[in-house]
Structures are given as structure tokens and as C-alpha cells.
Design a protein around this motif. Structure first.
Motif, mmCIF file in Angstrom:
data_model
loop_
_atom_site.group_PDB
_atom_site.id
_atom_site.type_symbol
_atom_site.label_atom_id
_atom_site.label_comp_id
_atom_site.label_asym_id
_atom_site.label_seq_id
_atom_site.Cartn_x
_atom_site.Cartn_y
_atom_site.Cartn_z
ATOM 1 N N ILE A 190 18.781 7.585 17.770
ATOM 2 C CA ILE A 190 17.696 7.259 16.841
ATOM 3 C C ILE A 190 18.252 6.601 15.582
ATOM 4 N N VAL A 191 19.322 7.168 15.036
ATOM 5 C CA VAL A 191 19.900 6.660 13.786
ATOM 6 C C VAL A 191 20.409 5.234 13.963
ATOM 7 N N VAL A 192 21.202 5.005 15.000
ATOM 8 C CA VAL A 192 21.795 3.674 15.209
ATOM 9 C C VAL A 192 20.719 2.650 15.541
ATOM 10 N N SER A 193 19.751 3.017 16.366
ATOM 11 C CA SER A 193 18.680 2.076 16.712
ATOM 12 C C SER A 193 17.836 1.728 15.493
ATOM 13 N N ALA A 194 17.512 2.720 14.677
ATOM 14 C CA ALA A 194 16.711 2.451 13.475
ATOM 15 C C ALA A 194 17.453 1.534 12.512
ATOM 16 N N ALA A 195 18.755 1.768 12.328
ATOM 17 C CA ALA A 195 19.541 0.922 11.428
ATOM 18 C C ALA A 195 19.664 -0.492 11.977
ATOM 19 N N GLY A 196 19.867 -0.610 13.300
ATOM 20 C CA GLY A 196 19.996 -1.939 13.897
ATOM 21 C C GLY A 196 18.720 -2.736 13.821
ATOM 22 N N ILE A 197 17.592 -2.083 14.106
ATOM 23 C CA ILE A 197 16.312 -2.789 14.042
ATOM 24 C C ILE A 197 15.979 -3.168 12.599
ATOM 25 N N SER A 198 16.373 -2.339 11.633
ATOM 26 C CA SER A 198 16.097 -2.648 10.226
ATOM 27 C C SER A 198 16.798 -3.929 9.781
ATOM 28 N N SER A 199 17.942 -4.221 10.374
ATOM 29 C CA SER A 199 18.661 -5.437 9.975
ATOM 30 C C SER A 199 17.906 -6.693 10.345
ATOM 31 N N PHE A 200 16.983 -6.615 11.323
ATOM 32 C CA PHE A 200 16.216 -7.792 11.712
ATOM 33 C C PHE A 200 15.119 -8.125 10.707
ATOM 34 N N VAL A 201 14.851 -7.228 9.762
ATOM 35 C CA VAL A 201 13.857 -7.508 8.727
ATOM 36 C C VAL A 201 14.374 -8.569 7.759
ATOM 37 N N ILE A 202 15.691 -8.682 7.633
ATOM 38 C CA ILE A 202 16.277 -9.681 6.739
ATOM 39 C C ILE A 202 15.914 -11.064 7.267
ATOM 40 N N PRO A 203 15.247 -11.901 6.468
ATOM 41 C CA PRO A 203 14.706 -13.166 6.993
ATOM 42 C C PRO A 203 15.762 -14.175 7.409
ATOM 43 N N ARG A 204 16.909 -14.194 6.754
ATOM 44 C CA ARG A 204 17.964 -15.150 7.100
ATOM 45 C C ARG A 204 18.996 -14.434 7.964
ATOM 46 N N TYR A 205 19.125 -14.902 9.212
ATOM 47 C CA TYR A 205 19.961 -14.208 10.181
ATOM 48 C C TYR A 205 21.401 -14.091 9.705
ATOM 49 N N ARG A 206 21.933 -15.163 9.080
ATOM 50 C CA ARG A 206 23.328 -15.142 8.628
ATOM 51 C C ARG A 206 23.540 -14.110 7.528
ATOM 52 N N PHE A 207 22.504 -13.810 6.756
ATOM 53 C CA PHE A 207 22.656 -12.830 5.691
ATOM 54 C C PHE A 207 22.672 -11.404 6.239
ATOM 55 N N GLY A 208 22.282 -11.225 7.497
ATOM 56 C CA GLY A 208 22.377 -9.916 8.114
ATOM 57 C C GLY A 208 23.781 -9.565 8.558
ATOM 58 N N TYR A 209 24.665 -10.572 8.697
ATOM 59 C CA TYR A 209 26.039 -10.325 9.107
ATOM 60 C C TYR A 209 26.773 -9.365 8.172
ATOM 61 N N PRO A 210 26.755 -9.597 6.843
ATOM 62 C CA PRO A 210 27.498 -8.664 5.977
ATOM 63 C C PRO A 210 26.969 -7.244 6.055
ATOM 64 N N MET A 211 25.650 -7.076 6.228
ATOM 65 C CA MET A 211 25.092 -5.731 6.352
ATOM 66 C C MET A 211 25.639 -5.038 7.593
ATOM 67 N N ARG A 212 25.796 -5.778 8.677
ATOM 68 C CA ARG A 212 26.316 -5.195 9.907
ATOM 69 C C ARG A 212 27.807 -4.929 9.806
ATOM 70 N N MET A 213 28.552 -5.845 9.164
ATOM 71 C CA MET A 213 30.000 -5.672 9.043
ATOM 72 C C MET A 213 30.359 -4.507 8.121
ATOM 73 N N LEU A 214 29.691 -4.447 6.976
ATOM 74 C CA LEU A 214 30.032 -3.425 5.987
ATOM 75 C C LEU A 214 29.595 -2.028 6.416
ATOM 76 N N ARG A 215 28.760 -1.962 7.420
ATOM 77 C CA ARG A 215 28.344 -0.652 7.921
ATOM 78 C C ARG A 215 29.534 0.133 8.467
ATOM 79 N N PHE A 216 30.509 -0.557 9.049
ATOM 80 C CA PHE A 216 31.634 0.140 9.672
ATOM 81 C C PHE A 216 32.596 0.740 8.640
ATOM 82 N N PRO A 217 33.039 0.009 7.611
ATOM 83 C CA PRO A 217 33.885 0.682 6.608
ATOM 84 C C PRO A 217 33.164 1.804 5.880
ATOM 85 N N LEU A 218 31.846 1.674 5.684
ATOM 86 C CA LEU A 218 31.102 2.769 5.053
ATOM 87 C C LEU A 218 31.044 3.994 5.962
#
Length: 486
Positions: free
Chosen positions: A400-428
Motif C-alpha cells: 500500500i505504501v509503495v503503490s500510494a507513493a508511486g501513484i502520487s508521483s504521477f500527479v506532477i504535471p511535468r514527467y521529467r520533474f518527477g525523476y528527482p522525487m523518485r531518485m531522492l526517495r532512495f537516500p531518504l
């Protein structure tokens, strides 16, 4: 004794055209050796006049050349008092071929480049020059709807790979001679045309000079996409956050130009660069200024919250369930603990496994054929997630947690701007898995420090929040009614 001859000598390495047609033909054939698509066609006109045509097969309008240029010469001959090339040049100036642009050159190097760009070369016996006519015609993709920037309102036209089509689209929207377009050629092999577009008087002279200087300084073998230009002119190449906006929409580029920004159009790609870019540009949708301001304000706050949710939710879950269970409601914590009894891995390992799997499914959905890509990613997520839970490899809350976080990233209108959100999730995830909320807070401080230090093209990345500019900040927090906007 020094010579008194003051005539300029030809540049070293430049091969000049001679008066003998046979020698010129051999020189061009040696240049285009093993180029099977280069056509050499000899013609005999009335009298002793001989003509040589050189062009790239498939890149010229043969019908235009035959009917409007060659036919008059073949049937009527060369007008008295004119040479063959002068006759052809005169035809290009008349109404018969009004759309044709022709020029004479005397160097083989310049002639070669223009032939490869789709022009046709005419050489005649006894004339030490080459006439080139722009009769280029080749297949291009038609204007279609943007595939990566969907919008409910606004234009449905996207840029294409043909740079002149793209400049025409901008001219149709911004009808003023103040829209300037400076042309550059980048790449030693490709000589790709790059156009720097701006509205005169709106961008700061410092910004304009900086962008112009950086484009001129690019030293590269070839440019196949605007991403090549982006990496060369951006300030910080090791930042996960994009500092230059890329878009396929002509209305987005036009809006940026009217705000005093600069765009870079690259031949061969529909992705146009807009500089400078701020953090908030990545969270704005193309139709934010087409809908009513109340709806847009609500949607903006939803985007801001879901962007944070996408970045922080898995890390917060790890920190709370591992280090701070007292902060979770007792009943919920008991349910989570009961579901985790069968899992053999710590929570942070479970989240890492699911995050990697989710990213892999997302990438597979992009790379697979369009007909089966979404089906495979959806079915894969359901089947793998359910099977992993039933096998006791991971617990249900993790899915549930991972799916909710992944789907939330699609709300960002510019696809390329979602990359840093996905990358920085791992060091956090690592920071929260090692130190709990303290580690998460430390990670956020490092990210904010990096964002504050970013200064693309002299523009603070977090402007107008840092530094604070109240008038501009209002437009970030909510969209004012158009009558009150400057």
C-alpha cells in the motif's frame, strides 16, 4: 623583392571551383566517394552548353526542378548575353520559381554542406562558380497532439522534428517583429541547427548574453536531441533537479517567451528548451492559465501535497514503524505488527524491494509496445504484489505504501520533474532506516540546502520563495484572477 599584389589569397585548405566542368565534377565525386545517394546528372543544352546537377536523392523536389528550371533551358536554350548559371539564377528571381532561393558559391566546402542540407547544385562548363538552389523536400511528421503533456484546455498542437515548422508555430502565436530568432550550427559532424528565440527587450541582457555564449562554446561531434544542448549549457550537471525546462507545446514556449525567458529550438527533435527554470515551473501544468483561478489554486495545492507525499511517505512509514511506534495509533500499530509477523526482512529492506520492483514495472511499461505496455505493468504489479504478500516475502502495508507513493508521483504535471522525487526517495529511505525521523529531517535539510544553492542562469531555483518576493510568491501559492495579473 616584395610583391605589390594586394589581392586577398584564398584561405588555407579551401578548395576553389575552377572553370573546367570535368575537373569540378571529379572533385565533387572524390568528396562524395562511396555516397550512393548523391546523384550526378549531366545535361547537354542547345549549342555546346553543358550542365551538371548534383543533389541528394530523396531530399529535393524533382518536379519543381524539371518543370520550372530545366525545361525552359532545354527547349529555349540560354538567353543571349547570359551564362547558364546566370540564366538559372534569373529564373529563381522571376515569378516562375518565386519561392526558390538561389546563391552562388566559389568554394567546394560551402557547396558540399548546402547539398547535404537538401539544395541542388548546378555547375556549367566555363564558369568558376556553383549555383545552389533550395528545392529541399522530404518526408516529415505532421503536427500531432502532445503525448507527454496532456491538458484539458489549450492548444492540441505539439512541435515536430522539423525546426522550420516549430518556428512557424511560434510566429503564428507571437505576431511581432520583436520575436527574434538567432541561428547557430552545433556539432562538427551533424552541424545541427539550433535557434535561440526571445522577445527583444524582455529577457535581461546578461541572461541573453550568457545563453548565447554557452551555445557558441559547445564543442561536440554531433547533436541528435535537445538533451545534448541541455547538458552542455546547464550550470550543475550533478544535480538531480532539472534546471532547464523541456516541452513539446508551442503555447508553453510562447508563455515563457512573454515572461522574459529564452527558448532553444533544435532541429530533429520536438523537445524545445526554455531557460531559466525554477522549482515551481516543474509543478505547473500547461492549462493552469486556461481554467478558472479557483480550480487552478485547488489543483496546485493538491500537486504540492502529493509531490511531498511521493517523496516522504515511504520514509515516514519506515521511521514511525521502526523507531517511533509510540507516534502511531495503538490499534493501527497492532495491525501493522500482526501483518509483519510473517515477513523475514526488516521494514526498510521490504520497502527497498518493492520500490525497485515498482520502478522496474514503470520502466517496462514505457519500453514495451504501446498496446501491451500498460497491461503488463498493471497486471505485473497486481500479480507480483499479491503473490509476494501470500508467500510471506513482504507485508501487505508495504504494498500500500509503495503503490500510494508511486501513484502520487504521477500527479506532477511535468514527467521529467518527477525523476528527482523518485531518485531522492532512495537516500531518504536509507536515512530514515538508520536514524528514524532524525535521519529523515537531516536528509530534507540537505535537499533544501542544495535547492537554495542552485542558481541556473543566474536565477535562484527557489525564487520567489528563496529569496522571497511577495508579489511573485502569490502567483505560486494561488492563481490570481486574470484581471489582477500584470
Amino acid at each position: 623583392m616584395p610583391s605589390n599584389d594586394s589581392s586577398p589569397s584564398p584561405k588555407e585548405g579551401v578548395r576553389l571551383v575552377g572553370p573546367h566542368l570535368g575537373d569540378n565534377e571529379q572533385t565533387l565525386k572524390s568528396i562524395f566517394e562511396h555516397c550512393s545517394d548523391i546523384v550526378f546528372r549531366r545535361l547537354s543544352l542547345r549549342g555546346d552548353d553543358k550542365l551538371l546537377l548534383v543533389y541528394v536523392d530523396g531530399m529535393i523536389d524533382k518536379e519543381l526542378v524539371q518543370s520550372s528550371m530545366l525545361k525552359p533551358l532545354l527547349y529555349h536554350g540560354v538567353p543571349q548575353g547570359l551564362g547558364v548559371l546566370d540564366s538559372l539564377a534569373q529564373m529563381c528571381e522571376q515569378e516562375l520559381v518565386a519561392a526558390l532561393v538561389a546563391k552562388k558559391v566559389t568554394a567546394f566546402e560551402e557547396c558540399t554542406e548546402l547539398i547535404l542540407r537538401g539544395q541542388i547544385a548546378f555547375l556549367a562548363e566555363g564558369e568558376a562558380s556553383i549555383l545552389l538552389a533550395d528545392v529541399s523536400q522530404f518526408e516529415t511528421r505532421s503536427i500531432e497532439e502532445p503525448s507527454n503533456e496532456a491538458a484539458l484546455r489549450g492548444s492540441r498542437e505539439s512541435f515536430t522534428e522539423q525546426i522550420r515548422t516549430n518556428t512557424t508555430m511560434l510566429r503564428r502565436i507571437i505576431v511581432t517583429p520583436d520575436l527574434k530568432m538567432e541561428s547557430f550550427h552545433v556539432g562538427k559532424l551533424t552541424k545541427t541547427e539550433v535557434i535561440l528565440a526571445y522577445i527583444e527587450g524582455l529577457p535581461s541582457p546578461t541572461l541573453l548574453d550568457e545563453v548565447r555564449t554557452r551555445v557558441k562554446a559547445i564543442d561536440i561531434q554531433g547533436v541528435l536531441e535537445s538533451g545534448y544542448i541541455e547538458e552542455y549549457i546547464e550550470d550543475t550537471g550533478y544535480s538531480p533537479f532539472p534546471q532547464i525546462m523541456s516541452t513539446e507545446r508551442a503555447d508553453v514556449v510562447s508563455a515563457g517567451l512573454m515572461e522574459g525567458k529564452i527558448s532553444l529550438l533544435v532541429n530533429g527533435t520536438p523537445n524545445v528548451l526554455v531557460v531559466p527554470m525554477t522549482f515551481w515551473d516543474g509543478l505547473q501544468a500547461p492549462d493552469d492559465y486556461y481554467e478558472r483561478f479557483m480550480y487552478v489554486t485547488m489543483n496546485r495545492w493538491i500537486r504540492y501535497l502529493f509531490a511531498l507525499f511521493s517523496l516522504l511517505f515511504p520514509s515516514i512509514y519506515i521511521a514511525l514503524t521502526t523507531f517511533h511506534p509510540e507516534m502511531v495509533p495503538p490499534k493501527l500499530m497492532l495491525n501493522i505488527t500482526g501483518l509483519r509477523e510473517q515477513s523475514p526482512f526488516p521494514t526498510v529492506i521490504e520497502v527497498f524491494m518493492m520500490e525497485f520492483m515498482f520502478e522496474g514495472l514503470r520502466e517496462a511499461g514505457i519500453r514495451l509496445p504501446q498496446q501491451i505496455g500498460p497491461l503488463v505493468s498493471i497486471v505485473g504489479a497486481l500479480v507480483i504484489g499479491q503473490a509476494a504478500v501470500e508467500a510471506g516475502i513482504i507485508s501487505a502495508p508495504i504494498v500500500i505504501v509503495v503503490s500510494a507513493a508511486g501513484i502520487s508521483s504521477f500527479v506532477i504535471p511535468r514527467y521529467r520533474f518527477g525523476y528527482p522525487m523518485r531518485m531522492l526517495r532512495f537516500p531518504l529511505l536509507v536515512m530514515s532506516g538508520l536514524f528514524g525521523l532524525f535521519g529523515l529531517a537531516l536528509g530534507l535539510i540537505l535537499i533544501l540546502s542544495h535547492l537554495i544553492q542552485l542558481n541556473p542562469m543566474g536565477t535562484p531555483y527557489l525564487e520567489p520563495l528563496a529569496p522571497t518576493k511577495k508579489n511573485k510568491l502569490r502567483n505560486v501559492l494561488w492563481r490570481r484572477p486574470r484581471k489582477r495579473m500584470s
